[in-house]
Design a protein around this motif. Structure first.
Motif, mmCIF file in Angstrom:
data_model
loop_
_atom_site.group_PDB
_atom_site.id
_atom_site.type_symbol
_atom_site.label_atom_id
_atom_site.label_comp_id
_atom_site.label_asym_id
_atom_site.label_seq_id
_atom_site.Cartn_x
_atom_site.Cartn_y
_atom_site.Cartn_z
ATOM 1 N N VAL A 177 45.477 20.477 53.207
ATOM 2 C CA VAL A 177 45.739 21.250 51.962
ATOM 3 C C VAL A 177 46.522 22.640 52.500
ATOM 4 O O VAL A 177 47.454 23.136 51.872
ATOM 5 C CB VAL A 177 44.684 21.531 51.249
ATOM 6 N N ASP A 178 45.919 23.262 53.481
ATOM 7 C CA ASP A 178 46.328 24.576 53.923
ATOM 8 C C ASP A 178 47.549 24.562 54.637
ATOM 9 O O ASP A 178 47.950 25.782 55.022
ATOM 10 C CB ASP A 178 44.896 25.144 54.531
ATOM 11 N N GLY A 179 47.913 23.921 55.387
ATOM 12 C CA GLY A 179 49.042 23.454 56.262
ATOM 13 C C GLY A 179 50.317 23.638 55.625
ATOM 14 O O GLY A 179 50.406 24.391 54.553
ATOM 15 N N GLY A 180 51.390 23.191 56.314
ATOM 16 C CA GLY A 180 52.483 22.945 55.687
ATOM 17 C C GLY A 180 53.578 24.222 56.046
ATOM 18 O O GLY A 180 53.718 24.924 55.142
ATOM 19 N N ALA A 181 53.895 24.411 57.443
ATOM 20 C CA ALA A 181 54.851 25.752 57.445
ATOM 21 C C ALA A 181 56.180 25.424 57.113
ATOM 22 O O ALA A 181 57.076 26.178 56.936
ATOM 23 C CB ALA A 181 54.786 26.038 58.889
ATOM 24 N N ASP A 182 56.631 24.220 57.044
ATOM 25 C CA ASP A 182 58.089 23.799 56.741
ATOM 26 C C ASP A 182 58.122 23.341 55.359
ATOM 27 O O ASP A 182 57.103 23.278 54.730
ATOM 28 C CB ASP A 182 58.454 22.634 57.789
ATOM 29 N N LYS A 183 59.290 22.983 54.856
ATOM 30 C CA LYS A 183 59.485 22.549 53.794
ATOM 31 C C LYS A 183 58.859 21.544 53.041
ATOM 32 O O LYS A 183 58.467 20.635 54.131
ATOM 33 C CB LYS A 183 61.068 22.435 53.469
ATOM 34 N N PRO A 184 58.726 21.371 51.661
ATOM 35 C CA PRO A 184 57.931 20.127 51.371
ATOM 36 C C PRO A 184 58.357 19.001 51.525
ATOM 37 O O PRO A 184 59.731 18.629 51.721
ATOM 38 C CB PRO A 184 58.223 20.155 49.610
ATOM 39 N N GLY A 185 57.567 18.057 52.032
ATOM 40 C CA GLY A 185 57.934 16.580 52.418
ATOM 41 C C GLY A 185 58.653 16.479 53.703
ATOM 42 O O GLY A 185 59.166 15.492 53.814
ATOM 43 N N GLY A 186 58.711 17.554 54.538
ATOM 44 C CA GLY A 186 59.372 17.434 55.592
ATOM 45 C C GLY A 186 60.940 17.433 55.414
ATOM 46 O O GLY A 186 61.737 17.221 56.281
ATOM 47 N N ASP A 187 61.248 17.675 54.036
ATOM 48 C CA ASP A 187 62.644 17.611 53.891
ATOM 49 C C ASP A 187 63.408 18.991 53.986
ATOM 50 O O ASP A 187 64.106 19.364 53.346
ATOM 51 C CB ASP A 187 62.681 17.345 52.259
ATOM 52 N N ALA A 188 63.001 19.536 55.104
ATOM 53 C CA ALA A 188 63.668 20.738 55.341
ATOM 54 C C ALA A 188 64.521 21.473 54.295
ATOM 55 O O ALA A 188 64.260 21.454 53.366
ATOM 56 C CB ALA A 188 64.736 20.178 56.405
ATOM 57 N N ALA A 189 65.462 22.152 54.803
ATOM 58 C CA ALA A 189 66.346 22.618 53.814
ATOM 59 C C ALA A 189 65.991 23.362 52.522
ATOM 60 O O ALA A 189 66.697 23.640 51.369
ATOM 61 C CB ALA A 189 67.479 21.602 53.741
ATOM 62 N N GLY A 190 64.859 23.990 52.551
ATOM 63 C CA GLY A 190 64.791 24.803 51.256
ATOM 64 C C GLY A 190 64.197 24.056 50.064
ATOM 65 O O GLY A 190 64.249 23.156 49.757
ATOM 66 N N ALA A 191 63.535 24.978 49.405
ATOM 67 C CA ALA A 191 62.616 24.597 48.273
ATOM 68 C C ALA A 191 62.960 25.244 47.025
ATOM 69 O O ALA A 191 62.652 24.810 45.863
ATOM 70 C CB ALA A 191 61.238 24.576 48.522
ATOM 71 N N TRP A 222 47.072 28.826 44.461
ATOM 72 C CA TRP A 222 47.835 28.495 45.688
ATOM 73 C C TRP A 222 47.558 27.185 46.431
ATOM 74 O O TRP A 222 48.501 26.538 46.728
ATOM 75 C CB TRP A 222 47.780 29.863 46.466
ATOM 76 N N LEU A 223 46.005 27.193 46.657
ATOM 77 C CA LEU A 223 45.714 25.900 47.432
ATOM 78 C C LEU A 223 46.345 24.657 46.581
ATOM 79 O O LEU A 223 46.437 23.769 47.313
ATOM 80 C CB LEU A 223 44.302 26.183 47.538
ATOM 81 N N LEU A 224 46.100 24.741 45.674
ATOM 82 C CA LEU A 224 46.455 23.431 44.809
ATOM 83 C C LEU A 224 47.994 23.152 44.918
ATOM 84 O O LEU A 224 48.541 22.054 44.748
ATOM 85 C CB LEU A 224 46.035 23.567 43.100
ATOM 86 N N GLU A 225 48.812 24.386 44.716
ATOM 87 C CA GLU A 225 50.121 24.123 44.987
ATOM 88 C C GLU A 225 50.570 23.553 46.339
ATOM 89 O O GLU A 225 51.297 22.792 46.631
ATOM 90 C CB GLU A 225 50.900 25.445 44.694
ATOM 91 N N GLN A 226 49.756 24.061 47.349
ATOM 92 C CA GLN A 226 49.955 23.700 48.546
ATOM 93 C C GLN A 226 49.675 22.073 48.698
ATOM 94 O O GLN A 226 50.202 21.446 49.461
ATOM 95 C CB GLN A 226 49.136 24.333 49.648
ATOM 96 N N ALA A 227 48.591 21.757 47.942
ATOM 97 C CA ALA A 227 48.084 20.194 48.095
ATOM 98 C C ALA A 227 49.215 19.613 47.473
ATOM 99 O O ALA A 227 49.394 18.451 47.687
ATOM 100 C CB ALA A 227 46.835 20.277 47.262
ATOM 101 N N ALA A 228 49.793 19.985 46.468
ATOM 102 C CA ALA A 228 50.991 19.212 45.744
ATOM 103 C C ALA A 228 52.352 19.012 47.019
ATOM 104 O O ALA A 228 52.703 17.826 46.730
ATOM 105 C CB ALA A 228 51.374 19.985 44.490
#
Length: 816
Positions: free
Chosen positions: A32-46, A229-235
């Motif tokens: 839940v807390d991780g995710g330094a890169d873009k959503p879904g590994g899809d690079a290039a911006g959110a 914020w944690l729920l958004e990161q989980a999403a």
């Protein structure tokens, strides 16, 4: 795994941070807390993206508008359900007549005669025969939040400066928080977490600067903001909700002294919702006590009440409403199937469907029979199995039904068109032009039901693809008169129906597809969605919401590939719920690559014979060698030995960062294949790029040029202009991509690079997805040694926490 011999060079994986995580993140708090890169590994911006150069709002913008429209409809239904209901006020048709009759009898009046007539079969909802399907006007709507007023941005910038936050956040914060954003930040500095990319420690520093000694880790405002914020990161990691225990544990790790109070405060403020989902078997849940039986049991005041095991989930309203809307919509699809053989000819009879199925073979026949009697059908299989939905499409069109087929990517759309034998529906298609999109040819439905035998048979024999799986349709062809043969075929042609190949994004945005009927529903009788594993929750909800009553829905996908980059795991939940028929394809993918991938799907990394060097394993030593070997394969070895040019070879690696991630590999590949100064924000004309205008959806393309408007791309056949201030956030080089970015695409050759220290991040779905992207040749630059077969055998997909499976099954009634 040994399959062919590699050339002399070897490579060893190096550092591999930023490993791709979406679709593989469990419900643990670290995920839940991780995710330094873009959503879904899809690079290039959110962030939202720029649209087409010349046509106003882009497809991504239109899709965002469609999502807002869906949420508005869900809110309306929710409000209607929660409001008071006058007795009989919302009854219609026979039910209303019966109520009127009862009241008439009670008052001594003559009952309404219509209340006692026999119920006539109700045809599915369709547009009037003379009406043209209309394109959804949503593509003209603005995207995302309105641009904040300059004075609002200036006021926010002043507050940010006081708190030591970067002024560059001002516009984004003003857009996220809306009018009065500066006052909101002064009153609750942790609202800064609502701005994408802001981390809790940054928000804490901002709050300390503004609040001084009044700021502390136990501040109720901090707890509520961190909960959201944690729920958004989980999403971003694929979850639509979190178990209460996991959420409170994550809050504790963030220094919140009383996590449960923080969750309660967020719930009280309406920021999040709490659900108690009844389950048959929940770890840690108390089982229901045995029912008290025997004489006097009902009178025993001390008898324990029967309880149902539940799990307590906490989620954001956005995903809760989407999941409930999807479950309701699927129930409607399942239950609204029209009866066989309406006398007015509006529905094909069981005999018609059976005739079509009898002329098909194998799993294609099974699929046609399943669709004949069910509103919702699931179909599973690999690439070769896509011929079976194609055969279904041809058979349904021969029966006079309006059919639309949607794929995850434009590449999948082109491959589908190859099987259907027609043209894809593009974004530039004019309204009302749908009739010609299926290709030219005689109207095989003209004979109606009575004369349909030959065309239905031809449609069913298309399991191997090609022209036999496609029956071209044109509007306005002649129709024979006769019992049960005219009405639905004529209405379909008058509406310009056709089997049309579209992308899911194009269909939802209104730029592709058959258009909408007068009720706002898609003008289709059968919607087939391929690549269903890539269907995220909100897209699925919008698709189902758009179906008319009586329409059939077929979801076809490969259960072995990675789940969607967006929240949810719709296809997997439906398969697990067993709420509808499931057709498992018996058509295997051919050749050594197909054999290898089939083994991976069942947890076995087997040795395959590859006489034509279809599969080559290249052992590696270190990261530098891995990069050198990958560049050599793409630029020299594969073109020379296999005959596949470099621009048709795709490199796939687990993550963006690290010593052999996409960033480093793309830099090396650009230097060899398209060297240049990178004068357009690091890009040059001819560069292969991945453009991600919204989280979880990536379009692959090339750089065309740049001007004052921004960077000009050609993505999947469509021109796109990315403003220069958004290039860094939304565009990456794409000679090398992640498996999530590659999902839904296939290339003549693929080079899969497995750096050594991504061994722990590898899973069976990742390996399956990466290896199955190759059509003719697969090279595996192998630096993980025995970790690869171990990952295939022992690491299935990590779970995502969702509610859909629970919502799809009947809930047990509470005792009492």
């Amino acid at each position: 795994m040994q399959a062919g011999t590699g050339t002399t060079d070897t490579v060893t994986a190096g550092d591999a941070g930023d490993a791709e995580s979406a679709g593989q993140v469990g419900a643990d708090t670290a995920g839940v807390d991780g995710g330094a890169d873009k959503p879904g590994g899809d690079a290039a911006g959110a962030d939202g993206g720029a649209g087409d150069a010349d046509s106003g709002p882009s497809e991504a913008e239109a899709e965002l508008a469609a999502q807002r429209e869906l949420r508005a409809r869900i809110e309306e239904r929710k409000a209607a359900k929660s409001g008071p209901l006058d007795a009989g006020a919302k009854l219609q048709g026979t039910a209303a007549d019966l109520l009127a009759a009862v009241r008439a009898v009670e008052s001594g009046e003559k009952p309404v005669a219509s209340a006692f007539r026999e119920v006539e079969p109700v045809a599915p909802r369709r547009p009037a025969p003379v009406a043209e399907p209309v394109r959804r006007p949503v593509s003209e709507a603005p995207a995302g939040p309105a641009e904040p007023a300059p004075e609002t941005t200036e006021a926010v910038a002043a507050v940010l400066a006081e708190g030591g936050a970067p002024a560059a956040l001002a516009a984004r914060a003003a857009a996220a928080l809306g009018e009065g954003a500066d006052d909101q930040l002064r009153a609750d500095p942790w609202q800064l977490l609502r701005v994408a990319g802001v981390r809790p420690e940054q928000a804490d520093g901002f709050a300390r600067a503004l609040l001084g000694p009044d700021c502390g880790p136990g501040d109720e405002r901090r707890g509520s903001a961190l909960t959201v914020w944690l729920l958004e990161q989980a999403a971003l990691a694929g979850h639509t909700a979190l178990e209460s225990a996991a959420l409170t544990a994550a809050l504790g790790q963030r220094g919140v002294p009383d996590p449960e109070d923080a969750v309660h405060a967020a719930v009280a403020e309406g920021d999040v919702l709490v659900f108690q989902d009844a389950l048959d078997d929940v770890p840690g849940a108390a089982p229901a006590p045995p029912a008290t039986t025997g004489e006097g049991a009902e009178d025993d005041p001390d008898a324990p009440e029967a309880t149902v095991p539940v799990r307590v989930l906490v989620g954001l309203e956005q995903y809760a409403l989407a999941e409930e809307s999807l479950a309701d919509g699927l129930a409607r699809v399942i239950n609204s199937l029209p009866k066989d053989g309406q006398e007015d000819g509006s529905v094909p009879s069981a005999a018609d469907w059976d005739a079509a199925a009898s002329r098909a073979a194998g799993s294609a026949a099974d699929l046609i029979r399943a669709v004949a009697g069910n509103g919702l059908v699931l179909h599973t299989g690999g690439e070769a199995a896509r011929a079976e939905p194609a055969a279904l499409v041809a058979a349904a069109r021969a029966l006079g039904l309006r059919v639309c087929v949607a794929t995850h990517s434009a590449d999948g759309q082109r491959r589908l068109v190859g099987r259907l034998g027609g043209d894809a529906d593009g974004a530039t298609t004019a309204p009302g032009a749908a009739a010609g999109q299926g290709g030219a040819g005689p109207d095989t439905r003209a004979a109606g039901h009575a004369g349909r035998g030959d065309s239905a048979g031809q449609a069913g024999n298309g399991a191997d693809g090609g022209d036999d799986t496609h029956q071209a349709a044109t509007a306005g062809g002649p129709a024979e008169d006769g019992p049960g043969n005219g009405t639905f075929a004529q209405a379909g042609r008058a509406a310009g129906d056709t089997a049309v190949a579209v992308t899911v994004a194009g269909l939802l945005s209104g730029r592709q597809g058959p258009g909408r009927d007068t009720d706002g529903a898609l003008a289709v009788d059968l919607l087939v969605v391929l690549d269903a594993s890539q269907l995220d929750l909100e897209s699925a909800a919008m698709l189902v919401e758009s179906l008319p009553d009586g329409a059939r829905l077929v979801l076809s996908g490969d259960p072995g590939v990675l789940w969607s980059a967006g929240p949810g795991r719709v296809f997997a939940d439906l398969l697990a719920a067993r709420c509808c028929p499931q057709v498992v394809s018996r058509t295997p993918d051919p050749g050594p690559i197909g054999e290898l991938v089939s083994g991976i799907g069942i947890g076995e990394l087997t040795q395959v014979e590859a006489p034509g060097k279809e599969v080559v394993i290249v052992p590696v030593r270190d990261a530098a060698d891995a990069i050198h070997r990958t560049v050599q394969l793409v630029a020299d070895s594969v073109p020379r030995a296999i005959g596949v040019p470099a621009d048709q070879t795709q490199v796939i690696t687990p993550g963006h960062g690290g010593a052999a991630g996409t960033r480093v590999l793309n830099a090396a590949l650009k230097e060899r294949l398209n060297p240049g100064p990178g004068r357009f924000g690091g890009f040059d004309p001819g560069d292969r790029v991945a453009y991600a205008p919204v989280p979880g959806r990536t379009a692959l393309g090339r750089v065309v040029g740049a001007d004052a408007q921004g960077l000009r791309l050609e993505c999947e056949g469509a021109p796109v202009v990315v403003p220069k201030e958004r290039v860094e956030q939304t565009v990456r080089h794409a000679w090398a991509v992640t498996a999530h970015q590659a999902a839904g695409h296939r290339w003549p050759a693929a080079v899969v690079v497995l750096p050594g220290d991504v061994a722990a991040a590898l899973t069976r779905p990742w390996v399956y997805t990466a290896f199955s992207r190759a059509e003719r040749h697969l090279s595996v630059v192998q630096g993980v040694a025995q970790s690869l077969p171990q990952a295939v055998a022992e690491r299935p997909a990590k779970e995502r926490t969702t509610r859909l499976r629970t919502l799809l099954r009947p809930q047990p009634q509470e005792a009492g």
